[in-house]
Design an enzyme around this catalytic site. Structure first.
Site, PDB file in Angstrom:
ATOM      1  N   ALA A  13       0.839  -1.206   0.000  1.00  0.00           N
ATOM      2  CA  ALA A  13       0.000   0.000   0.000  1.00  0.00           C
ATOM      3  C   ALA A  13       0.870   1.250   0.000  1.00  0.00           C
ATOM      4  CB  ALA A  13      -0.935  -0.030   1.203  1.00  0.00           C
ATOM      5  N   SER A  44       4.838   3.303   4.295  1.00  0.00           N
ATOM      6  CA  SER A  44       5.511   2.730   3.125  1.00  0.00           C
ATOM      7  C   SER A  44       6.658   3.648   2.709  1.00  0.00           C
ATOM      8  CB  SER A  44       4.521   2.614   1.961  1.00  0.00           C
ATOM      9  OG  SER A  44       3.403   1.853   2.374  1.00  0.00           O
ATOM     10  N   ALA A  49      10.334   9.780   0.045  1.00  0.00           N
ATOM     11  CA  ALA A  49      10.862  10.453  -1.144  1.00  0.00           C
ATOM     12  C   ALA A  49      10.872  11.958  -0.909  1.00  0.00           C
ATOM     13  CB  ALA A  49      10.029  10.094  -2.369  1.00  0.00           C
ATOM     14  N   PHE A 117      16.710  18.203 -12.138  1.00  0.00           N
ATOM     15  CA  PHE A 117      17.079  16.930 -11.520  1.00  0.00           C
ATOM     16  C   PHE A 117      18.131  16.272 -12.401  1.00  0.00           C
ATOM     17  CE2 PHE A 117      15.427  13.889  -8.265  1.00  0.00           C
ATOM     18  CZ  PHE A 117      15.037  14.818  -7.327  1.00  0.00           C
ATOM     19  N   GLN A 231      20.968   0.753  -8.321  1.00  0.00           N
ATOM     20  CA  GLN A 231      21.387   2.164  -8.339  1.00  0.00           C
ATOM     21  C   GLN A 231      21.960   2.627  -7.003  1.00  0.00           C
ATOM     22  OE1 GLN A 231      18.456   5.667  -8.712  1.00  0.00           O
ATOM     23  NE2 GLN A 231      19.655   5.729 -10.581  1.00  0.00           N
ATOM     24  N   HIS A 233      22.962   5.973  -4.959  1.00  0.00           N
ATOM     25  CA  HIS A 233      22.708   7.413  -4.945  1.00  0.00           C
ATOM     26  C   HIS A 233      23.970   8.062  -4.394  1.00  0.00           C
ATOM     27  CE1 HIS A 233      20.938  11.287  -4.148  1.00  0.00           C
ATOM     28  NE2 HIS A 233      19.786  10.905  -4.661  1.00  0.00           N
ATOM     29  N   LEU A 243      19.059   9.470   2.971  1.00  0.00           N
ATOM     30  CA  LEU A 243      19.266  10.191   1.717  1.00  0.00           C
ATOM     31  C   LEU A 243      19.239  11.708   1.890  1.00  0.00           C
ATOM     32  CD1 LEU A 243      19.172  10.015  -1.498  1.00  0.00           C
ATOM     33  CD2 LEU A 243      16.767  10.512  -1.208  1.00  0.00           C
ATOM     34  N   GLU A 246      18.595  14.599  -4.331  1.00  0.00           N
ATOM     35  CA  GLU A 246      19.246  15.227  -5.473  1.00  0.00           C
ATOM     36  C   GLU A 246      18.833  16.698  -5.575  1.00  0.00           C
ATOM     37  OE1 GLU A 246      19.820  12.358  -8.418  1.00  0.00           O
ATOM     38  OE2 GLU A 246      18.999  13.674  -9.950  1.00  0.00           O
ATOM     39  N   ARG A 286      23.153   9.452 -11.688  1.00  0.00           N
ATOM     40  CA  ARG A 286      23.611   8.958 -10.387  1.00  0.00           C
ATOM     41  C   ARG A 286      24.724   7.930 -10.486  1.00  0.00           C
ATOM     42  NH1 ARG A 286      17.615   8.506  -7.741  1.00  0.00           N
ATOM     43  NH2 ARG A 286      17.416  10.751  -7.485  1.00  0.00           N
ATOM     44  N   HIS A 354      20.267   2.714  -3.477  1.00  0.00           N
ATOM     45  CA  HIS A 354      19.070   3.532  -3.447  1.00  0.00           C
ATOM     46  C   HIS A 354      17.864   2.877  -4.105  1.00  0.00           C
ATOM     47  CE1 HIS A 354      16.793   7.190  -3.201  1.00  0.00           C
ATOM     48  NE2 HIS A 354      16.744   7.375  -4.497  1.00  0.00           N
ATOM     49  N   ARG A 389      18.069   4.478 -13.541  1.00  0.00           N
ATOM     50  CA  ARG A 389      16.876   5.323 -13.473  1.00  0.00           C
ATOM     51  C   ARG A 389      17.272   6.779 -13.269  1.00  0.00           C
ATOM     52  NH1 ARG A 389      13.724   7.591  -9.066  1.00  0.00           N
ATOM     53  NH2 ARG A 389      15.139   6.627  -7.576  1.00  0.00           N
ATOM     54  N   SER A 392      13.539  11.134  -9.966  1.00  0.00           N
ATOM     55  CA  SER A 392      12.187  11.692 -10.090  1.00  0.00           C
ATOM     56  C   SER A 392      11.309  10.987 -11.130  1.00  0.00           C
ATOM     57  CB  SER A 392      12.164  13.224 -10.270  1.00  0.00           C
ATOM     58  OG  SER A 392      12.545  13.620 -11.564  1.00  0.00           O
TER      59      SER A 392
END
Ligand SMILES: Cc1cc2nc3c(=O)[nH]c(=O)nc-3n(C[C@H](O)[C@H](O)[C@H](O)COP(=O)(O)OP(=O)(O)OC[C@H]3O[C@@H](n4cnc5c(N)ncnc54)[C@H](O)[C@@H]3O)c2cc1C
Length: 583
Positions: A13, A44, A49, A117, A231, A233, A243, A246, A286, A354, A389, A392
């Protein structure tokens, strides 16, 4: 074992699961949805983010640029039909969130504000200060409450897919409060269970990102795609891995080494000045920035700290007003976790794991090869992220493909054949046995925490920022060994109520399955592409490897590897330059 009958069962969820649930409820109000999550939805990982979600909105930007940035950023491993759909739906979905009440940050004239970004040529990242994920998740969660057909099962831990007659017809879950197993019988199942960062020792990921969804699909015979692409970061806080978005660099923060030198100018991160705003260096992709750290470390130009080697993120020149307005959470996190106030001090950072580019193999409709089973969000690989990736793109991906998963799950639910009740019950019993066996196991001399620690170490050494045959071979062997030793772990706590010892053990079991796919996919990809950088095969090899990898579970031994052509519509592989298609 109690059976709960529903039409669409959704595992997870977070952003993807909630968006899928809303899509089912909107398109088919008569269908029941069971939204199952091991944590309360707002816990979650999507909530964490910070930076924002990409979608073309500003004058001067274009869908074509978003397409090219994504495909080039992904080192041409993205499926271009999926990227096309994604970039077109992105602004639609972000505007939909606005209508549901998401408080996007605004410009003075009232327009939605967008920030630069990494790897994105133009400003297109929508944000809500540096708490974008929190506001997105809140908006989705509150919207989901409007629909009576969505029944929530919070703090239920899913263990196995129920596959009968080759069709996914449900999922088994443990109610954490009571320890009772439940069988969710469903006409369609959507996995939206998030990523797997906790396989590695340093990660930005919340502690719940333990690959459960990937492992469930893998064990059920659904291939995991492109798992070698992990990935890093470049700016995590040392020690905790927390984190620093970015957005810090988007707003103008720079990276310096132990001599105060802006070291990224020494690395090939694309053409010298591709952007009019002269912001290329820190806003490179990244993978490239994390690799630059590795080189600085080898040259002895990083800073030794009590948390290991770091470089510094310098934001002092941004000033207190801008930092408070645009990066309030970053200021708070840096001060709380490393005791550095970015307004006055340099903040130590290092690359941390990340995001998983790979995941459950799906097509553009979020459908897996198994009838009745769909997947969306970080656990899935559709694939729009290819080998790397762009920051964003993920939050937007949750929305675009979460919705799609919901809609296609509805279609399947409407047309599915009658459920195979007796086989479903039998599969449910097998799932229950897997859990009860854990309780019955004698002490086999293995400790689950040691196994996890060894898994973390071997993943970093063999499947980290740079990879080579020898260390990868060791990691493959170690993962096979750890899986075998895992079968001898026993539970110290045999109680039923919130048995965290049992849940932790199951989570480590899931991570070992995902680690298995990562290690073997990596050793079999004999080229360097995006986040998969090999010291022994340094070039990209389009002739042999312009292909998705598919890892098929085969029990105790190594997975069977297969490959699938990448969908290329209009951008032929070329040199990776910022925001550019191959020219
Ligand atoms: C710190 C951080 C910052 C980020 N910032 C950005 C950003 O600015 N922009 C961007 O685009 N992306 C960002 N990302 C990436 C992005 O946030 C994630 O990829 C995305 O939120 C994942 O969403 P999801 O819905 O797939 O999974 P999650 O939000 O992780 O949700 C997973 C759900 O699955 C459930 N679940 C898992 N296992 C089980 C199980 N066994 N049984 C039952 N339920 C289960 C969980 O309870 C949870 O509800 C960031 C990631 C991190 C870690």
């Amino acid at each position: 074992m109690e059976t709960i009958k529903t039409d669409v069962a959704i595992i997870g969820a977070g952003g993807a699961g909630l968006r899928a649930a809303i899509a089912v409820a909107e398109s088919a109000p008569d269908l029941k949805v069971a939204l199952i999550s091991k944590v309360y939805p707002m816990r979650s990982h999507t909530v964490a983010a910070e930076g924002g979600a990409a979608g073309v909105i500003k004058q001067g930007d274009s869908l074509e640029d978003h397409f090219n940035d994504t495909v080039a950023g992904g080192d041409w491993l993205c499926d271009q039909d999926a990227v096309d759909l994604f970039i077109r739906q992105a602004p639609v979905e972000l505007t939909q969130l606005e209508h549901w009440g998401c408080p996007w940050s605004r410009e003075k004239n009232g327009h939605v504000a967008v920030r630069p970004f990494g790897g994105m040529k133009n400003e297109r990242t929508w944000f809500a200060a540096d708490k974008s994920g929190f506001h997105i998740l809140h908006t989705l969660f509150q919207t989901s409450l409007k629909y009576p057909s969505i029944e929530r099962y919070d703090e239920f831990y899913c263990t196995d897919l129920i596959v009968a007659d080759g069709v996914c017809q449900g999922v088994s879950a443990i109610e954490m409060r009571t320890g009772l197993m439940q069988l969710f019988q469903a006409r369609s199942v959507i996995i939206a269970a998030g990523g797997a960062g906790w396989m590695f020792p340093f990660t930005t990921n919340g502690a719940i990102k333990t690959a459960d969804g990937m492992a469930m699909a893998y064990r059920a015979g659904v291939p995991l795609k492109d798992m070698e692409f992990v990935q890093y970061h470049p700016t995590g806080l040392p020690g905790t891995g927390i984190l620093l978005t970015e957005g810090c660099r988007g707003e103008g923060g720079i990276l310096v080494n132990k001599d105060g030198y802006r070291y990224l100018q020494d690395y090939d991160l694309g053409p010298p000045d591709p952007w009019p705003r002269n912001k290329a260096m820190e806003l490179g992709p990244r993978d490239r920035l994390s690799q630059a750290f590795w080189h600085e470390q080898k040259k002895g130009r990083t800073v030794g700290s009590r948390w290991g080697d770091v470089v510094y993120l310098d934001m002092r020149h941004l000033g207190e007003k801008k930092i408070n307005e645009k990066l309030p959470l970053v200021r708070d996190l840096a001060a709380s976790y490393v005791g550095a106030d970015p307004v006055h001090e340099l903040v130590p950072v290092r690359p941390v794991v990340h995001y998983m580019m790979g995941g459950i193999h799906t097509n553009i409709d979020a459908a897996t090869p198994m009838p009745g089973l769909y997947a969306a969000g970080e656990c899935a690989c559709v694939s729009i992220n290819g080998a790397n990736r762009l920051g964003s793109n993920s939050l937007t991906e949750l929305l675009v493909f979460g919705k799609r998963a919901g809609e296609h799950a509805v279609e399947h639910a409407r047309s599915a054949a009658q459920p195979s009740e007796s086989e479903i019950r039998q599969k449910g019993e097998e799932a229950r046995k897997r859990v009860t066996d854990l309780f019955l196991r004698e002490d086999g001399g293995e400790n689950i925490t040691t196994i996890r620690k060894e898994m973390n170490e071997t993943m970093e050494s063999g499947a980290g920022i740079y990879r080579a045959e020898d260390s990868m071979r060791e990691t493959c062997d170690k993962v096979l060994e750890l899986r075998e030793r895992f079968s001898r772990v026993h539970l110290e706590d045999k109680s039923n109520v919130f048995n965290t010892n049992m849940l932790y053990t199951m989570e480590v079991g899931s991570m070992l399955e995902a680690a298995h796919a990562v290690a073997f996919s990596a050793i079999n990809r004999k080229e360097s592409r995006g986040s998969h950088q090999r010291l022994d095969y340094t070039a990209r090899d389009d002739g042999s490897f312009l292909k998705h990898s598919l890892a098929y579970y085969q029990g105790e031994v190594e997975p069977r590897m297969d490959y699938l052509d990448v969908v290329i519509t209009r951008s032929q592989p070329g040199q990776r330059v910022y925001g550019g298609s191959a020219k």
